[in-house]
Write a protein that holds these residues in place. Structure first.
Motif: not given
Length: 157
Positions: A1-27
């Motif tokens: 479970m520790d790896n899963f928690t680390t993964f969720v924390t990683f996604i939560d910390q870097w989600a803003w990059i995912g949103w920026l990528v989606l914005i750029a791709v959609f544009l």
């Protein structure tokens, strides 16, 4: 479970990059399609980015971004399309301009074959939509265009 928690924390910390990528791709896709659909999706992604910057959990960000994109598509896109097409030339062109154009049957026109000379000077292969053949020299009008064949009807002037 520790790896899963680390993964969720990683996604939560870097989600803003995912949103920026989606914005750029959609544009970029919007620039190629020019239909305003991907622009609305990029607006939804901007809403997702804002919710990330506020500190909302990632799963809620996705739901809010999807709902915002759907609302933009339903309520913002139609008036934008209407406004964009407001200044279009209403004159028909290409195949649309041939519908209702008059002509003369150069050969007998049946459901299988025929030839017509249109008023604009073009000569087309022709067919009639009815089982009754149109005799050579009879006036006709174009009902539709099917590929490179004019579907014609007789005109009784």
């Amino acid at each position: 479970m520790d790896n899963f928690t680390t993964f969720v924390t990683f996604i939560d910390q870097w989600a803003w990059i995912g949103w920026l990528v989606l914005i750029a791709v959609f544009l970029v896709i919007e620039m190629l399609s020019l239909d305003f659909t991907f622009l609305m999706l990029s607006f939804g992604s901007v809403v997702g980015l804002v919710t990330d910057l506020i500190g909302v959990p990632v799963w809620v960000q996705v739901i809010i971004a999807a709902a915002a994109a759907a609302l933009f598509i339903l309520f913002l896109r139609p008036p934008l399309l209407k406004r964009l097409r407001r200044g279009e030339d209403p004159t028909k062109s290409n195949v649309d301009a041939l519908v209702d154009l008059r002509g003369i049957a150069l050969h007998e026109i049946t459901q299988i074959s025929g030839q017509v000379k249109l008023a604009n000077g073009d000569t087309w292969t022709a067919r009639t939509a009815t089982p009754v053949p149109i005799p050579q020299g009879a006036p006709v009008a174009v009902s539709a265009i099917n590929g490179a064949t004019a579907i014609v009807r007789p005109v009784n002037d």
